[in-house]
Design a protein around this motif. Sequence first.
Motif, PDB file in Angstrom:
ATOM      1  N   GLY A 154      -1.090  -2.711  -3.698  1.00 47.32           N
ATOM      2  CA  GLY A 154      -2.192  -3.994  -3.090  1.00 47.32           C
ATOM      3  C   GLY A 154      -1.762  -3.645  -1.247  1.00 47.32           C
ATOM      4  N   GLY A 155      -0.517  -2.736  -0.963  1.00 53.29           N
ATOM      5  CA  GLY A 155      -0.086  -2.916   0.290  1.00 53.29           C
ATOM      6  C   GLY A 155      -1.285  -1.358   1.395  1.00 53.29           C
ATOM      7  N   ALA A 156       0.264  -0.860   1.643  1.00 52.55           N
ATOM      8  CA  ALA A 156      -0.135   0.308   2.701  1.00 52.55           C
ATOM      9  C   ALA A 156       0.098   1.441   3.568  1.00 52.55           C
ATOM     10  N   TYR A 157       0.235   2.311   2.743  1.00 55.42           N
ATOM     11  CA  TYR A 157       0.561   3.673   3.674  1.00 55.42           C
ATOM     12  C   TYR A 157       0.640   4.538   4.503  1.00 55.42           C
ATOM     13  N   LEU A 158       1.241   4.134   5.687  1.00 56.82           N
ATOM     14  CA  LEU A 158       0.537   5.271   6.942  1.00 56.82           C
ATOM     15  C   LEU A 158       1.655   6.390   7.357  1.00 56.82           C
ATOM     16  N   ASN A 159       0.775   7.269   7.580  1.00 61.90           N
ATOM     17  CA  ASN A 159       0.927   8.970   7.910  1.00 61.90           C
ATOM     18  C   ASN A 159       0.555   8.969   8.812  1.00 61.90           C
ATOM     19  N   ILE A 160       1.764   9.036   9.764  1.00 63.01           N
ATOM     20  CA  ILE A 160       1.557   8.923  11.195  1.00 63.01           C
ATOM     21  C   ILE A 160       1.991   9.946  12.227  1.00 63.01           C
ATOM     22  N   GLY A 161       1.622  10.974  12.048  1.00 64.97           N
ATOM     23  CA  GLY A 161       2.146  12.731  13.524  1.00 64.97           C
ATOM     24  C   GLY A 161       2.916  12.993  12.624  1.00 64.97           C
ATOM     25  N   SER A 162       3.546  13.044  10.800  1.00 62.66           N
ATOM     26  CA  SER A 162       3.697  14.270  10.379  1.00 62.66           C
ATOM     27  C   SER A 162       3.319  15.342   9.597  1.00 62.66           C
ATOM     28  N   ALA A 163       2.985  16.311  10.257  1.00 62.44           N
ATOM     29  CA  ALA A 163       1.959  17.224   9.371  1.00 62.44           C
ATOM     30  C   ALA A 163       2.690  17.497   8.531  1.00 62.44           C
ATOM     31  N   VAL A 164       4.043  18.219   7.672  1.00 61.84           N
ATOM     32  CA  VAL A 164       4.404  18.551   6.375  1.00 61.84           C
ATOM     33  C   VAL A 164       5.194  17.468   5.990  1.00 61.84           C
ATOM     34  N   VAL A 165       6.847  17.339   6.136  1.00 63.33           N
ATOM     35  CA  VAL A 165       7.777  16.585   5.892  1.00 63.33           C
ATOM     36  C   VAL A 165       7.581  15.543   4.807  1.00 63.33           C
ATOM     37  N   LEU A 166       6.846  14.847   5.689  1.00 63.02           N
ATOM     38  CA  LEU A 166       6.648  12.951   5.436  1.00 63.02           C
ATOM     39  C   LEU A 166       5.752  12.902   4.459  1.00 63.02           C
ATOM     40  N   PRO A 167       4.094  13.644   4.233  1.00 58.64           N
ATOM     41  CA  PRO A 167       3.188  13.753   3.376  1.00 58.64           C
ATOM     42  C   PRO A 167       3.430  15.107   1.933  1.00 58.64           C
ATOM     43  N   GLU A 168       4.682  15.720   2.199  1.00 56.76           N
ATOM     44  CA  GLU A 168       5.262  15.456   0.901  1.00 56.76           C
ATOM     45  C   GLU A 168       6.029  14.927   0.496  1.00 56.76           C
ATOM     46  N   VAL A 169       7.241  14.442   1.128  1.00 60.67           N
ATOM     47  CA  VAL A 169       8.010  13.470   0.389  1.00 60.67           C
ATOM     48  C   VAL A 169       7.654  12.335   0.065  1.00 60.67           C
ATOM     49  N   PHE A 170       6.391  11.819   0.419  1.00 63.98           N
ATOM     50  CA  PHE A 170       5.974  11.127   0.183  1.00 63.98           C
ATOM     51  C   PHE A 170       4.689  10.632  -1.401  1.00 63.98           C
ATOM     52  N   LEU A 171       3.771  12.398  -1.297  1.00 59.98           N
ATOM     53  CA  LEU A 171       4.021  12.652  -2.726  1.00 59.98           C
ATOM     54  C   LEU A 171       4.660  12.590  -3.663  1.00 59.98           C
ATOM     55  N   LYS A 172       5.268  13.054  -3.580  1.00 58.54           N
ATOM     56  CA  LYS A 172       6.974  13.147  -4.353  1.00 58.54           C
ATOM     57  C   LYS A 172       7.191  11.785  -4.975  1.00 58.54           C
ATOM     58  N   ALA A 173       7.669  11.035  -3.663  1.00 59.94           N
ATOM     59  CA  ALA A 173       7.746   9.251  -4.295  1.00 59.94           C
ATOM     60  C   ALA A 173       7.052   8.690  -4.702  1.00 59.94           C
ATOM     61  N   VAL A 174       5.261   8.691  -4.962  1.00 53.53           N
ATOM     62  CA  VAL A 174       4.532   8.071  -6.070  1.00 53.53           C
ATOM     63  C   VAL A 174       4.636   8.485  -6.839  1.00 53.53           C
ATOM     64  N   ASN A 175       4.707  10.187  -7.500  1.00 53.89           N
ATOM     65  CA  ASN A 175       4.997  10.128  -8.560  1.00 53.89           C
ATOM     66  C   ASN A 175       6.350  10.528  -9.525  1.00 53.89           C
ATOM     67  N   LEU A 176       7.503  10.138  -8.690  1.00 55.65           N
ATOM     68  CA  LEU A 176       8.306   9.574  -9.581  1.00 55.65           C
ATOM     69  C   LEU A 176       8.025   8.372  -9.711  1.00 55.65           C
ATOM     70  N   ALA A 177       7.839   7.537  -8.454  1.00 56.15           N
ATOM     71  CA  ALA A 177       7.537   5.828  -9.158  1.00 56.15           C
ATOM     72  C   ALA A 177       6.508   5.664 -10.337  1.00 56.15           C
ATOM     73  N   ARG A 178       5.371   6.281 -10.401  1.00 53.84           N
ATOM     74  CA  ARG A 178       5.239   6.562 -11.401  1.00 53.84           C
ATOM     75  C   ARG A 178       5.358   6.341 -12.876  1.00 53.84           C
ATOM     76  N   ASN A 179       6.179   7.395 -12.726  1.00 51.51           N
ATOM     77  CA  ASN A 179       7.034   8.628 -14.035  1.00 51.51           C
ATOM     78  C   ASN A 179       8.347   7.448 -14.258  1.00 51.51           C
ATOM     79  N   LEU A 180       8.228   6.551 -13.250  1.00 52.84           N
ATOM     80  CA  LEU A 180       9.802   5.442 -13.343  1.00 52.84           C
ATOM     81  C   LEU A 180       9.061   4.508 -14.631  1.00 52.84           C
ATOM     82  N   GLY A 181       8.041   4.072 -14.105  1.00 54.43           N
ATOM     83  CA  GLY A 181       6.953   3.056 -14.722  1.00 54.43           C
ATOM     84  C   GLY A 181       6.560   2.071 -14.368  1.00 54.43           C
ATOM     85  N   HIS A 182       6.873   2.697 -12.574  1.00 53.60           N
ATOM     86  CA  HIS A 182       5.750   1.442 -11.513  1.00 53.60           C
ATOM     87  C   HIS A 182       4.683   1.269 -11.330  1.00 53.60           C
TER      88      HIS A 182
END
Length: 317
Positions: free
Chosen positions: A230-258
């Motif tokens: 129900g919220g939002a994530y904004l990626n402003i000005g990061s071409a590599v590091v933060l998009p990669e980190v965010f994708l893994k965080a989404v996956n891990l959060a789902r893996n843990l049942g969120h």
Amino acid sequence: MKRFKPVDLHCARTRSLKRRKSLVARDKLGSVCRSPLLLKDFVQSLPDILAARDFKDIVQSLSAARKNNKVILWGIGAHVIKVGLSLILIDLMDRGFVTALALNGAGVIHDVEMAMLGQTSEDVASELDSGDFGMAEEPAIFINAAVSRGVASGKGLGESVGEALLDSGFPYIQESLLAAATARGIPVTVHVAIGTDIIHMHPSCSGSDHGEASHRDFRLLTGIVGHLEGGAYLNIGSAVVLPEVFLKAVNLARNLGHTVNHFTTVTLDFLRHYRPLTNVASRPVARGGKGFVLTGHHEIMIPLLAAALKEGGPDGT
């Protein structure tokens, strides 16, 4: 021998314009702004087409997330700080549009330099030949010491530097994103790639401390992303590091049942890059959220977005 002949246009099939589906209708056209101009009126006057429609939808989505007390997570690259947007983001913190911040390592350096001296961003080309690029002592000693102290007391990188800034007495501390967020209880996570940041070249740097502190921040970020429904994530000005980190965080959060399925993502940069397009605006929201892509200069687009959020949301604030 001629094998090909021009086609006969009299044989082409035509139909009425009234029967054709059109993508643009007059009710979607832009309207003329009247003076005196309010920004809310300007936003509403934009055409309901392409990026203008997306911009209005982003404003509505972020405003709704704030109204409903949902997470609004900003991932920002260092360039956002370098072009002078810290005070605007701090104002958004005070207005409830920033729940948490994620930075790369360079963002911390520019933030600290601004707080320390009121200036940042060295001339890389002129310093590289001599080997002096990135070798300024004060910010490296300050950040590296803060990280090592923080790790020893169980803290992540963002919290370690944020608290050190609050205790620093630097003359321009009011312009520091990390200090402002820390003072307001807004979590800041910092995600480093060892060797990418100038402070890693200094003898005061402990690779193990930076790695441990950044990994703690990754775990914290995953905890935040676990509440992104129900919220939002904004990626402003990061071409590599933060998009990669965010994708893994989404996956891990789902893996843990969120449940992290229905949320808004926004990627905004002055160029379109593969990872933000894929890892922010596409893959994470495939289950039912929505991803937006805006292209433009940060120093124009972020103030415009901030002003629209303050004045152009569904509740008029």
